[in-house]
Design a protein around this motif. Structure first.
Motif, PDB file in Angstrom:
ATOM      1  N   MET A  89       0.838  -1.196   0.000  1.00 23.33           N
ATOM      2  CA  MET A  89       0.000   0.000   0.000  1.00 23.33           C
ATOM      3  C   MET A  89       0.876   1.250   0.000  1.00 23.33           C
ATOM      4  O   MET A  89       1.738   1.410   0.852  1.00 23.33           O
ATOM      5  N   THR A  90       0.673   2.118  -0.975  1.00 28.44           N
ATOM      6  CA  THR A  90       1.387   3.385  -1.063  1.00 28.44           C
ATOM      7  C   THR A  90       0.515   4.496  -0.501  1.00 28.44           C
ATOM      8  O   THR A  90      -0.635   4.646  -0.907  1.00 28.44           O
ATOM      9  N   ARG A  91       1.062   5.251   0.418  1.00 29.15           N
ATOM     10  CA  ARG A  91       0.334   6.395   0.947  1.00 29.15           C
ATOM     11  C   ARG A  91       0.682   7.641   0.139  1.00 29.15           C
ATOM     12  O   ARG A  91       1.846   7.899  -0.148  1.00 29.15           O
ATOM     13  N   VAL A  92      -0.340   8.393  -0.209  1.00 22.43           N
ATOM     14  CA  VAL A  92      -0.173   9.693  -0.856  1.00 22.43           C
ATOM     15  C   VAL A  92      -0.651  10.725   0.148  1.00 22.43           C
ATOM     16  O   VAL A  92      -1.833  10.755   0.506  1.00 22.43           O
ATOM     17  N   VAL A  93       0.269  11.556   0.640  1.00 20.66           N
ATOM     18  CA  VAL A  93      -0.067  12.525   1.684  1.00 20.66           C
ATOM     19  C   VAL A  93       0.048  13.928   1.118  1.00 20.66           C
ATOM     20  O   VAL A  93       1.110  14.328   0.614  1.00 20.66           O
ATOM     21  N   PHE A  94      -1.036  14.683   1.202  1.00 19.77           N
ATOM     22  CA  PHE A  94      -1.064  16.066   0.746  1.00 19.77           C
ATOM     23  C   PHE A  94      -0.805  16.990   1.936  1.00 19.77           C
ATOM     24  O   PHE A  94      -1.481  16.888   2.964  1.00 19.77           O
ATOM     25  N   LEU A  95       0.175  17.873   1.783  1.00 20.18           N
ATOM     26  CA  LEU A  95       0.478  18.879   2.798  1.00 20.18           C
ATOM     27  C   LEU A  95      -0.282  20.151   2.432  1.00 20.18           C
ATOM     28  O   LEU A  95       0.015  20.793   1.424  1.00 20.18           O
ATOM     29  N   LEU A  96      -1.271  20.505   3.252  1.00 18.38           N
ATOM     30  CA  LEU A  96      -2.161  21.611   2.927  1.00 18.38           C
ATOM     31  C   LEU A  96      -1.711  22.894   3.614  1.00 18.38           C
ATOM     32  O   LEU A  96      -1.282  22.871   4.769  1.00 18.38           O
ATOM     33  N   VAL A  97      -1.843  24.003   2.902  1.00 15.76           N
ATOM     34  CA  VAL A  97      -1.456  25.305   3.444  1.00 15.76           C
ATOM     35  C   VAL A  97      -2.634  26.267   3.302  1.00 15.76           C
ATOM     36  O   VAL A  97      -3.509  26.066   2.462  1.00 15.76           O
ATOM     37  N   PRO A  98      -2.679  27.310   4.129  1.00 15.10           N
ATOM     38  CA  PRO A  98      -3.770  28.284   4.022  1.00 15.10           C
ATOM     39  C   PRO A  98      -3.870  28.883   2.626  1.00 15.10           C
ATOM     40  O   PRO A  98      -2.874  29.133   1.958  1.00 15.10           O
ATOM     41  N   GLN A  99      -5.111  29.079   2.186  1.00 17.21           N
ATOM     42  CA  GLN A  99      -5.433  29.655   0.873  1.00 17.21           C
ATOM     43  C   GLN A  99      -5.063  28.739  -0.293  1.00 17.21           C
ATOM     44  O   GLN A  99      -4.848  29.189  -1.412  1.00 17.21           O
ATOM     45  N   LEU A 100      -4.988  27.421  -0.021  1.00 15.85           N
ATOM     46  CA  LEU A 100      -4.705  26.494  -1.116  1.00 15.85           C
ATOM     47  C   LEU A 100      -5.843  26.514  -2.128  1.00 15.85           C
ATOM     48  O   LEU A 100      -6.995  26.790  -1.785  1.00 15.85           O
ATOM     49  N   HIS A 101      -5.512  26.222  -3.368  1.00 18.03           N
ATOM     50  CA  HIS A 101      -6.522  26.106  -4.426  1.00 18.03           C
ATOM     51  C   HIS A 101      -7.120  24.705  -4.393  1.00 18.03           C
ATOM     52  O   HIS A 101      -6.395  23.706  -4.412  1.00 18.03           O
ATOM     53  N   LEU A 102      -8.442  24.631  -4.369  1.00 22.52           N
ATOM     54  CA  LEU A 102      -9.099  23.329  -4.262  1.00 22.52           C
ATOM     55  C   LEU A 102      -8.753  22.406  -5.421  1.00 22.52           C
ATOM     56  O   LEU A 102      -8.563  21.205  -5.231  1.00 22.52           O
ATOM     57  N   LEU A 103      -8.648  22.937  -6.641  1.00 22.74           N
ATOM     58  CA  LEU A 103      -8.358  22.068  -7.774  1.00 22.74           C
ATOM     59  C   LEU A 103      -6.927  21.543  -7.725  1.00 22.74           C
ATOM     60  O   LEU A 103      -6.658  20.419  -8.170  1.00 22.74           O
ATOM     61  N   ASP A 104      -6.005  22.327  -7.188  1.00 26.40           N
ATOM     62  CA  ASP A 104      -4.640  21.830  -6.999  1.00 26.40           C
ATOM     63  C   ASP A 104      -4.640  20.580  -6.136  1.00 26.40           C
ATOM     64  O   ASP A 104      -3.798  19.684  -6.299  1.00 26.40           O
ATOM     65  N   LEU A 105      -5.563  20.535  -5.190  1.00 27.72           N
ATOM     66  CA  LEU A 105      -5.682  19.389  -4.286  1.00 27.72           C
ATOM     67  C   LEU A 105      -6.595  18.318  -4.859  1.00 27.72           C
ATOM     68  O   LEU A 105      -6.225  17.138  -4.928  1.00 27.72           O
ATOM     69  N   ALA A 106      -7.791  18.720  -5.280  1.00 27.17           N
ATOM     70  CA  ALA A 106      -8.807  17.749  -5.670  1.00 27.17           C
ATOM     71  C   ALA A 106      -8.433  16.987  -6.939  1.00 27.17           C
ATOM     72  O   ALA A 106      -8.757  15.797  -7.071  1.00 27.17           O
ATOM     73  N   GLY A 107      -7.757  17.653  -7.883  1.00 28.76           N
ATOM     74  CA  GLY A 107      -7.396  16.972  -9.137  1.00 28.76           C
ATOM     75  C   GLY A 107      -6.524  15.749  -8.911  1.00 28.76           C
ATOM     76  O   GLY A 107      -6.920  14.617  -9.232  1.00 28.76           O
ATOM     77  N   PRO A 108      -5.311  15.931  -8.352  1.00 25.37           N
ATOM     78  CA  PRO A 108      -4.474  14.752  -8.112  1.00 25.37           C
ATOM     79  C   PRO A 108      -5.066  13.798  -7.081  1.00 25.37           C
ATOM     80  O   PRO A 108      -4.886  12.575  -7.188  1.00 25.37           O
ATOM     81  N   ALA A 109      -5.792  14.315  -6.073  1.00 25.55           N
ATOM     82  CA  ALA A 109      -6.419  13.419  -5.095  1.00 25.55           C
ATOM     83  C   ALA A 109      -7.428  12.509  -5.782  1.00 25.55           C
ATOM     84  O   ALA A 109      -7.524  11.312  -5.471  1.00 25.55           O
ATOM     85  N   GLN A 110      -8.175  13.054  -6.744  1.00 33.75           N
ATOM     86  CA  GLN A 110      -9.136  12.244  -7.492  1.00 33.75           C
ATOM     87  C   GLN A 110      -8.431  11.150  -8.285  1.00 33.75           C
ATOM     88  O   GLN A 110      -8.896  10.012  -8.363  1.00 33.75           O
ATOM     89  N   VAL A 111      -7.278  11.476  -8.867  1.00 31.03           N
ATOM     90  CA  VAL A 111      -6.524  10.473  -9.625  1.00 31.03           C
ATOM     91  C   VAL A 111      -6.155   9.298  -8.730  1.00 31.03           C
ATOM     92  O   VAL A 111      -6.372   8.127  -9.077  1.00 31.03           O
ATOM     93  N   PHE A 112      -5.596   9.582  -7.563  1.00 29.51           N
ATOM     94  CA  PHE A 112      -5.118   8.498  -6.708  1.00 29.51           C
ATOM     95  C   PHE A 112      -6.263   7.739  -6.032  1.00 29.51           C
ATOM     96  O   PHE A 112      -6.160   6.532  -5.825  1.00 29.51           O
ATOM     97  N   THR A 113      -7.356   8.424  -5.691  1.00 24.70           N
ATOM     98  CA  THR A 113      -8.486   7.694  -5.112  1.00 24.70           C
ATOM     99  C   THR A 113      -9.172   6.836  -6.169  1.00 24.70           C
ATOM    100  O   THR A 113      -9.642   5.728  -5.871  1.00 24.70           O
ATOM    101  N   THR A 114      -9.216   7.313  -7.409  1.00 31.12           N
ATOM    102  CA  THR A 114      -9.761   6.491  -8.489  1.00 31.12           C
ATOM    103  C   THR A 114      -8.874   5.270  -8.726  1.00 31.12           C
ATOM    104  O   THR A 114      -9.369   4.144  -8.914  1.00 31.12           O
ATOM    105  N   ALA A 115      -7.566   5.474  -8.708  1.00 33.02           N
ATOM    106  CA  ALA A 115      -6.643   4.341  -8.835  1.00 33.02           C
ATOM    107  C   ALA A 115      -6.857   3.339  -7.704  1.00 33.02           C
ATOM    108  O   ALA A 115      -6.821   2.120  -7.916  1.00 33.02           O
TER     109      ALA A 115
END
Length: 301
Positions: free
Chosen positions: A1-27
């Motif tokens: 199992m590979t963990r993909v961990v996103f480090l979030l910062v204030p004022q992050l853009h949702l698509l910067d996060l949601a796009g790649p997160a969607q790729v890995f959750t779909t995988a």
């Protein structure tokens, strides 16, 4: 199992996060073995789009096979100091030093620069801050007008939706082009944007069409590109004649099915060679009987 961990910062853009997160959750939904997590230096993280996210604040210990990603935030110029503290920067640097991969989307490249991970490496970021990134990190080589850059397990992408391209590339590297094509099709993402040929995957570059027959044939080729695939077998699999398949495939992709399969083989062989394989072993791994055809196809460019 590979963990993909996103480090979030204030004022992050949702698509910067949601796009790649969607790729890995779909995988992960397809059984490729990913677990996606989120961490920040504060419990409540406001986003540039007005939604506040609540996440864990304890930086997890990451294994070498894990992937750490820093999404971008709303920042038209890179601030001195940046929104990420010393502990998180050490976490990124230590993970890379232990053999792990670190990635960024958009201005998230600034965090990798502050962690010392851009020194002596090629990188990219959003076009609005490329000049400033180059000034702030003079030992980095900023590549302009590309979607993403990979250099020694440091992966940087241009901005916003290019995070999807970056994530699909990482899926393709780890699991092969068929896996990335499957994820891309589930997300209805068939084409890359504004990348140069060296960074554009063939299995996505030739998906910018709506012909379902051709997509189904591409799915077959993506999955079995190392095998001998006869035109008659491909046509039979999708219930059309060989002539009809050839016509539809050429109209949709500007390639024949055979040429498309060859591109996938060459692309995979290039990756294997880049990882240290000989041309001969790479050729056999992707389905060629020997290296002669691979050399011929590589020379075409």
């Amino acid at each position: 199992m590979t963990r993909v961990v996103f480090l979030l910062v204030p004022q992050l853009h949702l698509l910067d996060l949601a796009g790649p997160a969607q790729v890995f959750t779909t995988a992960a939904d397809f059984g490729y073995g990913y677990e996606v997590g989120y961490v920040a230096e504060r419990e409540d993280v406001p986003t540039a789009q007005g939604v506040t996210l609540r996440v864990e604040v304890s930086l997890p210990e990451a294994a070498p096979d894990d992937l750490l990603i820093v999404p971008g935030w709303r920042e038209m110029r890179l601030r001195g100091g940046g929104p990420i503290g010393p502990a998180a920067l050490r976490w990124l640097a230590d993970h890379h030093a232990s053999g792990g991969t670190v990635a960024s989307v958009c201005v998230g490249a600034d965090a990798l620069g502050r962690a010392g991970l851009l020194d002596g490496r090629r990188c990219t970021t959003h076009h609005d801050v490329q000049d400033e990134l180059a000034r702030r990190y003079p030992r980095a080589s900023v590549v302009r007008d590309v979607l993403y850059v990979v250099d020694d397990r440091v992966v940087t992408s241009a901005g916003i939706a290019s995070g999807i391209d970056l994530a699909l590339h990482l899926i393709a590297v780890r699991h092969g082009p068929a896996a990335a094509a499957r994820v891309a099709r589930q997300m209805v993402v068939y084409t890359r944007r504004n990348g140069d040929d060296q960074q554009v995957s063939a299995m996505l570059r030739h998906r910018a069409h709506l012909n379902d027959v051709v997509h189904r044939v591409q799915d077959l080729i993506d999955t079995r590109f190392t095998e001998h695939l006869g035109l008659a077998d491909l046509a039979s699999a999708v219930g059309v004649s060989e002539r009809t398949l050839t016509r539809h495939f050429t109209e949709s992709t500007s390639l024949t099915p055979l040429r498309y399969q060859q591109l996938l083989r060459v692309e995979r062989a290039e990756h294997l060679i880049g990882q240290g394989a000989t041309v001969e072993s790479a050729a056999r791994s992707v389905g060629f009987q020997d290296a002669r055809m691979l050399r011929r196809l590589r020379s075409r460019g």
